[in-house]
Write a protein that holds these residues in place. Structure first.
Motif, short mmCIF file in Angstrom:
data_model
loop_
_atom_site.label_atom_id
_atom_site.label_comp_id
_atom_site.label_asym_id
_atom_site.label_seq_id
_atom_site.Cartn_x
_atom_site.Cartn_y
_atom_site.Cartn_z
N ASP A 46 -101.50 -42.72 82.56
CA ASP A 46 -101.10 -43.17 81.39
C ASP A 46 -101.23 -42.86 80.17
O ASP A 46 -102.30 -44.08 79.40
N VAL A 48 -99.69 -43.13 77.44
CA VAL A 48 -99.30 -43.44 76.64
C VAL A 48 -100.27 -45.06 75.99
O VAL A 48 -100.03 -45.64 75.30
N SER A 49 -100.58 -45.64 77.78
CA SER A 49 -100.89 -46.24 77.56
C SER A 49 -102.76 -46.37 77.35
O SER A 49 -103.50 -47.02 76.39
N TRP A 100 -94.47 -43.23 81.94
CA TRP A 100 -95.47 -44.60 81.46
C TRP A 100 -94.79 -45.27 81.88
O TRP A 100 -93.41 -45.48 81.70
N TYR A 105 -99.33 -46.95 88.00
CA TYR A 105 -100.13 -46.63 87.62
C TYR A 105 -101.66 -48.07 87.17
O TYR A 105 -101.05 -48.84 86.75
N ASN A 112 -107.87 -44.76 80.61
CA ASN A 112 -107.05 -43.86 80.86
C ASN A 112 -107.24 -43.25 79.28
O ASN A 112 -107.54 -41.97 78.86
#
Lengths: 477, 314
Positions: A46, A48-49, A100, A105, A112
């Protein structure tokens, strides 16, 4: 090329065989890196994480699990800043609107971020790795030095060219061993449940990398079939057992034919999905002795493992024990994705020996790269090998010195082909059954299994939810 | 701008690319594009800090993705810079993380948000027979997609022989009625010809657009003159052998080992417009004639029909 060589009866010189193996080995290294990082990783990672990660902790995670040459908190801070700038721009481009934040996830933000950084590094590495192709093959993609009878790049059999190749090979293989494999293991350790999801039943490999003119005996990655997951019952695969079935494909109905007699008669209409036993795919359904077979890295690794392959067995056993998963876990999405990495190590390592063999030949004064041949009036031939995605077969009939019939059965038709007249599922169809999907509108889990096959397909995969009977069209990218 | 430029160079240096290397590339690209050297700093500026990244919608029709792969091999600028820092790739089947409905939403959103402003890049030929039924994405035909998207773009670049001229699926007997994007839509396109083209020619065109606000000068087929202005033959390092009648007549021969002219084994260089001999592929590593293989004319219209047999003299 090999089908025509088989038909006209020419044996290519040793150097041509070695250079083709080197070019193809480089193709495996390159493709598998690109598949893992750019076509598959975002199903597990992910991005964005990664923005929430602590760069310091990421640096220590990276030092712990990876031998990557880059690292340190400044490096990860920089990568994170770059991603943040990208997100802040409001132009998310290729990252826009993905899954996301999906509950499936599992990686912590630091993992990540590490994987995202390596995604970018791999983008650059692959462009360099592709230069191996240009050295003996003119360019990449679409090499242009292969001809029936050998190769044309005789003027590139020079020490400077070979050294350049060796250097690029080493850089790529270092990446595979020090970055790709550690990343693969790190990601896999968070997704061990995927060792029980996405498996299939039958496996077939034509094999690749002839070590001499004797095929299939000398193939580095061996030829064989494993039916019903019976690894101990491995058998040699032979081309006469292949048929293609079109009852559920958008072709005129006909008999199940061997490729030498194969026909390609697409329906002359605007085809559509026809529920209830109708036609629904542009793929024919290839079968081996009537059985649908998975091809690709997992099939090759299983066939090599069953053969007691000296390089593959320790790689597989080592990985299973490191992840602490049973051998049955190979029959899965996780197993498929791991097999791709493991064979990259084995094939990449073998390339070094091939380079030295080429150097030995040149040293001894052998620079022959082409064997002349005559076009017969009529002949037939078959070329079988394994390419990164899986088993590839070409069949040619020559009539009057021209192509009478030409058929090829490619990896993605084996893997993504539709049902046949008996209703037997294709491998991807079979693999998807029972996939847990947390949110049917955002079927991330389905992508994981479909992508794990490395599909070469720009068409739609139709998935039906048996409860709602709703058809979801999920694009295989 | 200055700060952004400074950050850009710092980033380059962290990646092991010195400012000097970068300027060298900009000089190379500027020369490839046929611009004067005074443009070099401006080319660098384009890569360093575009204010808003130009939106790109990349459509895939009947193709092998070789053209996308080719652009992935871009080394100056690196593909990650092209994707993350220079352009905004709103839709691209192979590289976008979104899938299914979400992916198609991206296309619709980009078309709406950037109507008349996005660059459309097309890869692949378009099926026209049977209502275009031999090629679809998400249930829509290539023909419908092309006619919907292409007219809304600021400009359309067709990358590769398939989208530019129809490609292999348009070769005789062309059972699906495949045509170029220009024929399918009636919209003039800029053609980066080749199978696949050199990414340098795609990047050069994009830079021209970013730098001068317009597309480069084209030949009568719509190919940029900076790349497709001269024949392979006229730029070929083996040209002297042609003039001296020093010919390869068989692969594997002494003449082949000596690098003689490949005309008699089928080289299509005299009828093919492209800059392969000058720019070469994969960071200038090689090109077909250097690898001892005849040019197959892959940047010319209908080359599968007009340039075959590949191994027979023109």
């Amino acid at each position: 090329m090999r089908a025509v060589e088989d038909a006209v009866g020419v044996t290519i010189p040793d150097n041509a065989r070695i250079i083709r193996n080197l070019l193809h080995g480089a193709q495996f290294q390159h493709d598998h890196i690109v598949h893992f990082y750019h076509l598959h990783a975002l199903d597990w990672v992910d991005v964005v994480s990664a923005l929430k990660a602590d760069p310091k902790k990421t640096a220590s995670l990276s030092e712990n699990v990876s031998n990557a040459p880059w690292g340190g908190s400044a490096y990860y801070k920089n990568v994170q800043q770059r991603l943040q700038t990208f997100v802040d721009s409001g132009q998310l481009g290729p990252l826009n609107n993905a899954y996301w934040g999906h509950s499936a996830y599992n990686l912590p933000p630091e993992a990540n971020l590490m994987a995202s950084a390596h995604y970018i590094e791999a983008l650059r590495l692959q462009a360099k790795a592709a230069r191996m192709h240009a050295i003996f093959g003119a360019k990449n993609p679409h090499l242009q030095s292969l001809v029936v009878g050998g190769i044309t790049s005789v003027r590139d059999l020079r020490p400077d060219r070979i050294a350049e190749f060796l250097y690029l090979w080493k850089e790529t293989q270092d990446f595979i061993k020090n970055v790709y494999i550690p990343d693969l293991l790190a990601v896999a350790s968070f997704y061990k449940d995927w060792g029980a999801i996405g498996g299939t039943t039958n496996f077939m490999a034509w094999g690749e990398f002839p070590q001499s003119s004797a095929e299939p005996q000398s193939l580095y990655m061996p030829r064989g079939t494993i039916m019903k997951r019976n690894v101990g019952g491995i058998k040699m695969a032979t081309q006469d057992k292949v048929t293609e079935h079109v009852q559920r494909a958008w072709y005129e109905d006909g008999k199940n034919l061997h490729p030498y007699k194969g026909e390609t008669r697409p329906l002359k209409e605007n085809p559509d999905y026809r529920p209830g036993g109708g036609k629904y795919s542009w793929f024919k359904a290839p079968r081996y002795e009537g059985a649908s077979c998975e091809v690709g890295p997992l099939a090759r690794v299983l066939v090599a493992y069953a053969n007691g392959h000296k390089d593959v067995v320790p790689l597989v056993d080592g990985t299973l024990s490191q992840l602490d998963i049973p051998v049955q876990a190979l029959f899965s999405t996780l197993g498929r994705t791991a097999a791709r990495g493991l064979e990259s190590v084995a094939i990449g390592n073998a390339m070094e020996g091939w380079i030295l063999e080429l150097v030995g030949n040149i040293k001894a004064g052998d620079t022959k790269t082409y064997q002349s041949w005559d076009m017969p009036n009529s002949a037939q031939g078959v070329g079988l090998n394994d390419v990164p995605r899986g088993s590839l077969g070409h069949w040619i009939n020559i009539e009057g010195g021209k192509i009478g019939n030409y058929q090829y059965v490619v990896p993605s038709t084996w893997n993504l082909g539709p049902r046949d007249e008996k209703g037997q599922l294709g491998p991807v169809e079979e693999a998807l059954i029972g996939t847990p999907v947390a949110d049917p509108k955002r079927p991330l889990e389905v992508l994981r299994t479909v992508h794990s096959f490395d599909p070469c397909v720009a068409c739609g995969v139709h998935v039906i939810d048996p409860d709602s009977n709703e058809v979801y069209k999920i694009k295989a990218l | 701008m200055e700060k952004e430029q400074k950050q850009f160079y710092e980033r380059l240096e962290q990646k092991g690319v010195s400012r000097r290397d970068f300027m060298k590339f900009c000089t190379f690209l500027t020369a490839t594009m046929g611009l004067s050297s005074s443009f070099v700093p401006k080319v660098a500026e384009v890569f360093a800090a575009p204010s808003q990244r130009p939106p790109v919608v990349w459509l895939h029709f009947a193709e092998c993705t070789g053209c996308s792969e080719s652009v992935l091999r871009s080394m100056y600028p690196w593909i990650d810079e092209l994707v993350l820092d220079i352009l905004s790739i709103e839709y691209h089947e192979t590289i976008m993380a979104a899938a299914g409905h979400q992916a198609e939403e991206n296309l619709q959103m980009a078309m709406k948000k950037y109507a008349g402003k996005f660059i459309c890049v097309c890869e692949g030929g378009v099926a026209t027979k049977y209502d275009g039924g031999w090629g679809k994405v998400g249930g829509q035909t290539f023909l419908e997609i092309a006619r919907d998207v292409v007219p809304k773009a600021a400009a359309t670049i067709t990358i590769g022989n398939c989208s530019s001229f129809g490609g292999i699926q348009a070769a005789a007997p062309n059972p699906g009625g495949y045509v170029s994007v220009e024929k399918a839509t009636g919209v003039k396109t800029l053609k980066i010809a080749g199978c696949p083209p050199n990414p340098v020619n795609f990047v050069g065109t994009v830079v021209n657009y970013l730098l001068l606000g317009k597309l480069p000068a084209l030949d009568e087929l719509g190919r940029p003159l900076f790349a497709y202005g001269k024949t392979i033959h006229d730029q070929c390092p083996r040209r002297a052998h042609f003039e001296n009648d020093e010919m390869v007549t068989e692969f594997g021969s002494e003449e082949a080992a000596m690098g003689y002219c490949l005309y008699q084994v089928g080289c299509k260089g005299p009828e093919t417009y492209n800059n392969c001999p000058v720019v070469k592929f994969n960071d200038g590593t090689s090109w077909p004639v250097e690898a001892g293989h005849p040019c197959i004319g892959c940047s010319e219209p209908n080359f599968w029909d007009t340039m075959t047999p590949f191994y027979e003299e023109l």
